[in-house]
Design a protein around this motif. Sequence first.
Motif, PDB file in Angstrom:
ATOM      1  N   ILE A 113       0.849  -1.185   0.000  1.00 48.65           N
ATOM      2  CA  ILE A 113       0.000   0.000   0.000  1.00 48.65           C
ATOM      3  C   ILE A 113       0.891   1.242   0.000  1.00 48.65           C
ATOM      4  CG2 ILE A 113      -0.172  -0.055   2.529  1.00 48.65           C
ATOM      5  CD1 ILE A 113      -3.018   1.038   2.250  1.00 48.65           C
ATOM      6  N   ALA A 114       0.482   2.276  -0.726  1.00 50.39           N
ATOM      7  CA  ALA A 114       1.277   3.502  -0.806  1.00 50.39           C
ATOM      8  C   ALA A 114       0.413   4.724  -0.537  1.00 50.39           C
ATOM      9  CB  ALA A 114       1.940   3.628  -2.175  1.00 50.39           C
ATOM     10  N   GLU A 116      -0.986  -2.864  -4.275  1.00 54.02           N
ATOM     11  CA  GLU A 116      -2.392  -3.257  -4.316  1.00 54.02           C
ATOM     12  C   GLU A 116      -3.342  -2.076  -4.087  1.00 54.02           C
ATOM     13  OE1 GLU A 116      -0.200  -6.518  -4.531  1.00 54.02           O
ATOM     14  OE2 GLU A 116      -0.197  -5.654  -2.521  1.00 54.02           O
ATOM     15  N   THR A 117      -2.935  -1.133  -3.217  1.00 53.37           N
ATOM     16  CA  THR A 117      -3.800   0.014  -2.896  1.00 53.37           C
ATOM     17  C   THR A 117      -2.993   1.300  -2.885  1.00 53.37           C
ATOM     18  OG1 THR A 117      -5.424  -1.238  -1.619  1.00 53.37           O
ATOM     19  CG2 THR A 117      -5.216   1.077  -1.090  1.00 53.37           C
ATOM     20  N   LEU A 118      -3.606   2.373  -3.409  1.00 53.95           N
ATOM     21  CA  LEU A 118      -2.978   3.685  -3.440  1.00 53.95           C
ATOM     22  C   LEU A 118      -3.901   4.715  -2.813  1.00 53.95           C
ATOM     23  CD1 LEU A 118      -0.603   5.472  -4.582  1.00 53.95           C
ATOM     24  CD2 LEU A 118      -2.094   5.877  -6.568  1.00 53.95           C
ATOM     25  N   PHE A 119      -3.387   5.462  -1.826  1.00 51.97           N
ATOM     26  CA  PHE A 119      -4.061   6.646  -1.292  1.00 51.97           C
ATOM     27  C   PHE A 119      -3.412   7.857  -1.957  1.00 51.97           C
ATOM     28  CE2 PHE A 119      -5.615   3.678   1.721  1.00 51.97           C
ATOM     29  CZ  PHE A 119      -6.682   4.261   2.402  1.00 51.97           C
ATOM     30  N   MET A 120      -4.183   8.593  -2.757  1.00 46.54           N
ATOM     31  CA  MET A 120      -3.579   9.682  -3.530  1.00 46.54           C
ATOM     32  C   MET A 120      -4.277  11.010  -3.272  1.00 46.54           C
ATOM     33  SD  MET A 120      -4.984   8.918  -7.416  1.00 46.54           S
ATOM     34  CE  MET A 120      -4.197  10.379  -8.089  1.00 46.54           C
ATOM     35  N   GLU A 121      -3.487  12.072  -3.283  1.00 43.55           N
ATOM     36  CA  GLU A 121      -4.051  13.408  -3.071  1.00 43.55           C
ATOM     37  C   GLU A 121      -4.893  13.823  -4.268  1.00 43.55           C
ATOM     38  OE1 GLU A 121      -2.830  17.018  -4.029  1.00 43.55           O
ATOM     39  OE2 GLU A 121      -0.733  16.625  -4.560  1.00 43.55           O
ATOM     40  N   SER A 122      -5.865  14.703  -4.004  1.00 43.22           N
ATOM     41  CA  SER A 122      -6.809  15.139  -5.037  1.00 43.22           C
ATOM     42  C   SER A 122      -7.029  16.646  -4.977  1.00 43.22           C
ATOM     43  CB  SER A 122      -8.153  14.421  -4.847  1.00 43.22           C
ATOM     44  OG  SER A 122      -7.977  13.044  -4.641  1.00 43.22           O
ATOM     45  N   THR A 123      -6.022  17.400  -4.542  1.00 45.83           N
ATOM     46  CA  THR A 123      -6.171  18.843  -4.362  1.00 45.83           C
ATOM     47  C   THR A 123      -6.733  19.511  -5.611  1.00 45.83           C
ATOM     48  OG1 THR A 123      -4.207  18.732  -2.941  1.00 45.83           O
ATOM     49  CG2 THR A 123      -4.976  20.918  -3.583  1.00 45.83           C
ATOM     50  N   TYR A 124      -6.175  19.155  -6.755  1.00 48.61           N
ATOM     51  CA  TYR A 124      -6.671  19.676  -8.030  1.00 48.61           C
ATOM     52  C   TYR A 124      -7.307  18.547  -8.844  1.00 48.61           C
ATOM     53  CZ  TYR A 124      -4.067  23.963  -7.041  1.00 48.61           C
ATOM     54  OH  TYR A 124      -3.604  25.121  -6.485  1.00 48.61           O
ATOM     55  N   LEU A 171      -2.982  13.971 -12.623  1.00 47.14           N
ATOM     56  CA  LEU A 171      -3.482  12.935 -11.717  1.00 47.14           C
ATOM     57  C   LEU A 171      -4.007  11.734 -12.511  1.00 47.14           C
ATOM     58  CD1 LEU A 171      -5.350  15.202  -9.147  1.00 47.14           C
ATOM     59  CD2 LEU A 171      -3.281  13.881  -8.689  1.00 47.14           C
ATOM     60  N   MET A 172      -4.762  12.017 -13.569  1.00 44.80           N
ATOM     61  CA  MET A 172      -5.288  10.924 -14.390  1.00 44.80           C
ATOM     62  C   MET A 172      -4.163  10.210 -15.131  1.00 44.80           C
ATOM     63  SD  MET A 172      -8.553  10.783 -13.827  1.00 44.80           S
ATOM     64  CE  MET A 172      -9.180   9.795 -15.191  1.00 44.80           C
ATOM     65  N   ASN A 173      -3.205  10.965 -15.642  1.00 50.37           N
ATOM     66  CA  ASN A 173      -2.066  10.341 -16.322  1.00 50.37           C
ATOM     67  C   ASN A 173      -1.245   9.478 -15.381  1.00 50.37           C
ATOM     68  OD1 ASN A 173      -2.760  11.526 -18.735  1.00 50.37           O
ATOM     69  ND2 ASN A 173      -1.308  13.222 -18.552  1.00 50.37           N
ATOM     70  N   TYR A 174      -1.120   9.938 -14.147  1.00 48.67           N
ATOM     71  CA  TYR A 174      -0.352   9.167 -13.166  1.00 48.67           C
ATOM     72  C   TYR A 174      -0.956   7.769 -13.000  1.00 48.67           C
ATOM     73  CZ  TYR A 174       2.166   8.097  -8.836  1.00 48.67           C
ATOM     74  OH  TYR A 174       2.969   7.503  -7.893  1.00 48.67           O
ATOM     75  N   ILE A 175      -2.275   7.702 -12.861  1.00 46.57           N
ATOM     76  CA  ILE A 175      -2.927   6.406 -12.706  1.00 46.57           C
ATOM     77  C   ILE A 175      -2.803   5.586 -13.991  1.00 46.57           C
ATOM     78  CG2 ILE A 175      -5.123   5.249 -12.257  1.00 46.57           C
ATOM     79  CD1 ILE A 175      -3.775   6.660  -9.845  1.00 46.57           C
ATOM     80  N   GLY A 176      -2.870   6.249 -15.133  1.00 37.98           N
ATOM     81  CA  GLY A 176      -2.744   5.530 -16.390  1.00 37.98           C
ATOM     82  C   GLY A 176      -1.372   4.931 -16.602  1.00 37.98           C
ATOM     83  N   GLN A 177      -0.341   5.547 -15.985  1.00 40.27           N
ATOM     84  CA  GLN A 177       1.034   5.110 -16.228  1.00 40.27           C
ATOM     85  C   GLN A 177       1.681   4.415 -15.032  1.00 40.27           C
ATOM     86  OE1 GLN A 177       3.068   8.636 -17.627  1.00 40.27           O
ATOM     87  NE2 GLN A 177       1.476   9.063 -19.147  1.00 40.27           N
ATOM     88  N   ILE A 178       0.969   4.335 -13.919  1.00 40.76           N
ATOM     89  CA  ILE A 178       1.560   3.718 -12.733  1.00 40.76           C
ATOM     90  C   ILE A 178       1.760   2.220 -12.962  1.00 40.76           C
ATOM     91  CG2 ILE A 178      -0.640   3.173 -11.575  1.00 40.76           C
ATOM     92  CD1 ILE A 178       0.670   4.126  -8.961  1.00 40.76           C
ATOM     93  N   PRO A 202       3.017  -1.380 -10.764  1.00 46.09           N
ATOM     94  CA  PRO A 202       1.842  -2.022 -11.360  1.00 46.09           C
ATOM     95  C   PRO A 202       0.582  -1.225 -11.033  1.00 46.09           C
ATOM     96  CG  PRO A 202       2.435  -3.143  -9.345  1.00 46.09           C
ATOM     97  CD  PRO A 202       3.505  -2.108  -9.567  1.00 46.09           C
ATOM     98  N   ARG A 203      -0.481  -1.482 -11.769  1.00 44.11           N
ATOM     99  CA  ARG A 203      -1.725  -0.757 -11.536  1.00 44.11           C
ATOM    100  C   ARG A 203      -2.388  -1.293 -10.270  1.00 44.11           C
ATOM    101  NH1 ARG A 203      -5.501   0.691 -16.531  1.00 44.11           N
ATOM    102  NH2 ARG A 203      -3.586   1.863 -16.955  1.00 44.11           N
ATOM    103  N   PRO A 204      -2.749  -0.413  -9.316  1.00 44.37           N
ATOM    104  CA  PRO A 204      -3.351  -0.878  -8.053  1.00 44.37           C
ATOM    105  C   PRO A 204      -4.762  -1.411  -8.250  1.00 44.37           C
ATOM    106  CG  PRO A 204      -3.336   1.514  -8.149  1.00 44.37           C
ATOM    107  CD  PRO A 204      -2.566   1.048  -9.342  1.00 44.37           C
ATOM    108  N   GLU A 205      -5.182  -2.235  -7.296  1.00 46.32           N
ATOM    109  CA  GLU A 205      -6.539  -2.780  -7.314  1.00 46.32           C
ATOM    110  C   GLU A 205      -7.549  -1.792  -6.737  1.00 46.32           C
ATOM    111  OE1 GLU A 205      -6.082  -6.212  -4.943  1.00 46.32           O
ATOM    112  OE2 GLU A 205      -4.789  -7.269  -6.381  1.00 46.32           O
TER     113      GLU A 205
END
Length: 638
Positions: free
Chosen positions: A353-354, A378-386, A587-594, A596-599
């Motif tokens: 988890i990150a 497996e899991t990502l907690f990500m900021e969403s300020t913008y 933010l969207m690109n980060y998830i698209g390119q991360i 491995p992709r988290p569940e």
Amino acid sequence: MLIEDRLKELKDKINEKVPAGITVQQVEFEGPELVIYTDDPKKFADEADLIRVLARDLRKRIVVRPTILEDPEKAAVEIRAVVPESSGITDIFFDADTGEVLIEAEKPGVVIGKNGTTLRDITRHIGWTPKVVRTPPIESSTVKQVRQYLRSVNEDRKQFLRTIGRRIHRDIVARDETGNALKKDQWVRVTTLGCCREVGRAAFLLTTPDSRVLIDCGEKPDNAGGTPYLYVPEIHPLAQLDAVVLTHAHLDHCALIPLLYKYGYEGPVYSTPPTRDLSAMLQLDYLDVINKEGRKIPYSSNEVKTYIRHSITLNYGSVTDIAPDIKLTFHNAGHILGSAIAHFHVGDGLYNIAFTGDFNYSKSRLFNPAINQFPRLETLFMESTYGGSNDFQPARSDAEEKLYETINAVLSRGGKVIIPAFAVGRSQEVMLALEEGMRLGKIPQVKIYIDGMIREATAIHTTYPEYLNTDLRNLIFREGHNPFLAECFQQVDSSEVREKVVNGDPCVIISTSGMLNGGPIMEYLLSLAEDEKNALVFVGYQADGTLGRRIQKGWREVPMGRKGTITINLEIVTVDGFSGHSDRRQLMNYIGQIQPRPEKIFCIHGDENNTIDLASSIYKRYHIQTHSPMNLETYRMC
């Protein structure tokens, strides 16, 4: 297994691997490290790969310390004989309690040598274990005080590290009456103690059957929401925590960490070295601001010292045991100096988890983009300020051009440009842009006044250039040009100087605080707000409820506490693009390119609409399970 039995087992394994003639006197856990005490540190140094092999096979961070120490005066002479004079050694400190010698140098790389060869030569000659730190090109009182304080509490800190080391490596296997291991449930949970559907008071509790780790502990920027929920049963009592992990030094993530020690926490705080120094600086300034505003102080400077005494610093990429079943790795987050994505490996491959903290997935003048490659996730907690659907930032080059245009227009009409900025991060970004703009003739040669904690924060940046991006490091080290030392920057360090700036020639003023919720920026606003020739330029995020957000929205009559109400006549300009946060596209690109992709993805650290919008959009585009959690919720990960 008792800790003494485990240490004996480790010592036996080490003795099996070390060559004949090397004696291992003792092994001991000290914090996350396994320390090998030996009479033969010079022979260890001769075996260049031995420590690396031991660390790999034992899966521990290994440190070798001598039991027999050479006279410090003689050792200092030998160090200077071994290390090239071009290193610029400024201080050598011998710590007899740990057997370490701290070498402060202008060019640490020269002291280290290629692949650590010079460090090994030092050990061969003197036996002491060398550690190298950089001499700040701009003297930082914070760095100096932190280093001196840690020296003064050596013995206490050594005992603390041994206590923590034994706690980290305690036996967590349940056994029956005959000593056989019992199978027990394995699970991972996260409890949200703040920072959900809001910006500020970041705090998350990661728990397993055997461990509890708190990630961040910050304040609300508008002073209205108080503290994280530190009194709930999941985290109370605080003494049960195994560790606190600090992602970065902004106050909405670090302000209340000393408060934990006031109410019973006794464990370590893990961060990068710059984060430790920056957070201590900001925490002390935070107390000073609160005191001047007549508010109740949540803790004292003694708790800040306690935090420093209990700090354990880790560099990016260093995999470290922080609890019996949790390993921590920090990765560059690209947000501010030393900011980190905290990656947790739980159990023996059970779960990963990150937590991004605040992050920036684009290259800035200061930092490389945030890391998006992990061994497992497996899991990502990500900021969403913008994270809102319309939260798009212009390119950094466009933002700088707009800033140059604004400055040129204001200076041409005889006005002053006031830039409220966070001491850490935005100020340095703006300083670099202005220095280059002035050097290339894009803006006039005028004084750029620096007020508040900005100069001290900048000094800390110069202490840790290895955390800056590649281009800036090359500019400083290969081309010999340090833009932070440019003559155009002038420090304001008193009310008298501030008054001269206000009454003086057209200029640029960069001052804290970044959201106009205190600090010297308020004096400039009081003095310059009513003159329409001047301009107030916002370059950073303005949280709801702050004075900065009110003025940004168009308020022209604003209350200033005891000083009454002032009229805002000066020009208000918002220059987007300098933020240390990723915008919606990034933010969207980060998830698209991360990889491995988290569940699962949890969208946090943003206004309610932004977190919900981002979570929904990620689900629709990438078909990943997403959440926009509320505070005080607990989620089971596995």
